[in-house]
Motif scaffolding. Sequence first.
Motif, PDB file in Angstrom:
ATOM      1  N   SER A 227       2.030   1.578  -3.680  1.00 33.05           N
ATOM      2  CA  SER A 227       1.020   1.902  -4.684  1.00 33.05           C
ATOM      3  C   SER A 227       0.266   3.189  -4.365  1.00 33.05           C
ATOM      4  O   SER A 227      -0.067   3.954  -5.259  1.00 33.05           O
ATOM      5  CB  SER A 227       0.034   0.739  -4.828  1.00 33.05           C
ATOM      6  OG  SER A 227      -0.594   0.504  -3.575  1.00 33.05           O
ATOM      7  N   GLU A 228      -0.007   3.445  -3.080  1.00 34.34           N
ATOM      8  CA  GLU A 228      -0.841   4.601  -2.755  1.00 34.34           C
ATOM      9  C   GLU A 228      -0.129   5.642  -1.900  1.00 34.34           C
ATOM     10  O   GLU A 228      -0.723   6.652  -1.540  1.00 34.34           O
ATOM     11  CB  GLU A 228      -2.096   4.133  -1.999  1.00 34.34           C
ATOM     12  CG  GLU A 228      -2.950   3.153  -2.781  1.00 34.34           C
ATOM     13  CD  GLU A 228      -4.066   2.580  -1.920  1.00 34.34           C
ATOM     14  OE1 GLU A 228      -4.720   3.358  -1.205  1.00 34.34           O
ATOM     15  OE2 GLU A 228      -4.260   1.351  -1.945  1.00 34.34           O
TER      16      GLU A 228
ATOM     17  N   LYS B  92       0.825  -1.205   0.000  1.00 38.18           N
ATOM     18  CA  LYS B  92       0.000   0.000   0.000  1.00 38.18           C
ATOM     19  C   LYS B  92       0.867   1.266   0.000  1.00 38.18           C
ATOM     20  O   LYS B  92       0.466   2.290  -0.544  1.00 38.18           O
ATOM     21  CB  LYS B  92      -0.897  -0.018   1.244  1.00 38.18           C
ATOM     22  CG  LYS B  92      -2.224   0.691   1.039  1.00 38.18           C
ATOM     23  CD  LYS B  92      -3.173   0.346   2.190  1.00 38.18           C
ATOM     24  CE  LYS B  92      -4.523   0.995   1.996  1.00 38.18           C
ATOM     25  NZ  LYS B  92      -5.486   0.552   3.022  1.00 38.18           N
TER      26      LYS B  92
END
Length: 576
Positions: free
Chosen positions: A538-539, A535
Amino acid sequence: MRVTQMLIPTLREVPAEADTISHQLLLRSGMVRKVAAGIYTLLPLGNRVVKKIENIVREEMDRAGGVELQLPIVQPAELWRQSGRWDVYGPEMYRLQDRHGRDFCLGPTHEEIITSLFSQEVNSYRQLPLLLYQIHNKYRDERRPRFGLLRGREFIMKDLYSFDKDEESLEISYRKMYDAYNRIFSRCSLDFRAVEADSGAIGGDVSHEFMVIADTGEDAINFCSECDYAANMEKTPCHIHEKELVEEEGPLELVATPEARTVQDVASDLQVNTEQVLKSLFYNVDGKLVVVLVRGDRLVNETKVINYLGANRLDTADSEEMLNNFGIPMGFAGPVGLREKTAVTILGDLEVKCLFNAVAGANKTGYHYINVNPQRDYQVDHYGDFRVAEEGDPCPCCGAPLQVQRGIEVGHIFKLGTKYSEAMGATILDEHGKEIPVIMGCYGIGVTRTMAAAVEQSNDENGIIWPAAISPFDVLIMAVNQRDELQAEFALNLYQKLKRAGIDVLYDDRQERPGVKFKDADLIGYPVRIVIGKKAISEGLVELKWRATGELIFKEKDKIIAYLQENLTAMKSSKR
RNA sequence: CAGGGUGUAGCUCAGUUUGGUAGAGCGCUAGCAUGGGGAGCUAGAGGCCGCGGGUUCAAGUCCCGCCACUCUGACCA
């Protein structure tokens, strides 16, 4: 700091030698290792905890006007002979000789050294008050070291000594320390209580102990359910209402009680309550025989006995010697006719004074007397308060029922008065040019014991939960997959940023499976754990988990530093 | 100090009863594989069986002595 550069040998299994929670967790989390009974190596993590506690102590001592110095561990016997304690201290003191055969000891405490220093260097009331302290090792050859760091033979202690010209000034110094101790243990986020205490062999009258509340504690403390009264159980005075004799005095009668050696046995054999039994306990007090009488359901408070007699040493009498030398069978001993057997001091607890028609040993194996009454059947040398207070006893201040908790003694403060200054010639000239002994106080904090007490109080099934103020690191950062270049780079980058921002952070850069690192993080108990996973890549969301609450949150990378600074500071200053 | 328990691999422990080639799991090393909770596979390294004496052809195992650790008690500025 990176984990791969450190030495953090965590253990999956519980070492067989460790029984108490703090001992187990400090070993398992790789903070300490035992070298011999009661003697420990502080590994890097444990050392960091100790340093954090020391720094809190140092800040508060300095704030209270203390001045740090360092006194020697190896101390000449001469100083201890001056104070009179070389012969009194006993086998608990490590003694050694140098190559010339001169006697030395490893300092179990430092009153002698500091008093000697004072007597040489300070001459005038104008130089007072003076508060000198050190944080250093102490050595006591405990008869039985136990509970890991809670009762060691070598341990770190902060000891401060106050020097004042009069009682009023001492009171101010004492108060400063009392307040400083409250701040210190609050800053360590400990659940603690200051209690009135017995000052013991060190001398002096006023004394308080600082107790960390824990069921595994060695001391029992009383506190009042209504008022502020709180004291060590051995200190708590017992008050009673004297009873008048309501029934008639029955005739003294010898009854057979074979096999009934304990109060319980006697009471059930004769169909009476244990409180109707007169319990006689024999002690060897500084070489003299003393018997203490208490009600069958009470415990003798040996501290009160020692204090009343002004004695140095009290041991329970040897039952074989009692039988062989005086013909007194333990288990069947009692006050009736006792003086005819041997010279003995008889002390009676206040409750015993109004214990009529009681049951007592007949000093004859297999027999007890019934209808034993004070005055008529036996005399005591002194009636006094010689029993241990119990839960539900009336508070000595307000009379409300007392409650009991167990605690670990992490600090102890004493008003010493002039015991050492008189013995060692530590005098000053007062305003009138008169030579007077300086008035002293001493104030100790067990640093390593505080570390263990914190663990004892703050843990769960996964490991330690360090209070933020004394955790070896504030934040642990790790990547789920250290071999994933993106994750590793992200983690390293964030680690460096936190470090530059002044956050106390450790980076677990081991190429271990995540499970291993999670387990270690929980076991060691860092307040905050930051995990870089998919996470984050990706974010851009970074996972933070609070050890104490289990609270899990995701933060944008750029907001982490501000978040940590705010919340860690809040956590460190919050009282428990 | 008194009484109990335990000493075998780095850790946790089998094996001691009934003497006969030193064991397991975890950890460690090398490799494979895997990557969100101590997972898995292959191959290795690792032992004065606490120390000393005795009995025996033969002792981790039986006997004697000692030491260390540990628990309960006593003790503890």
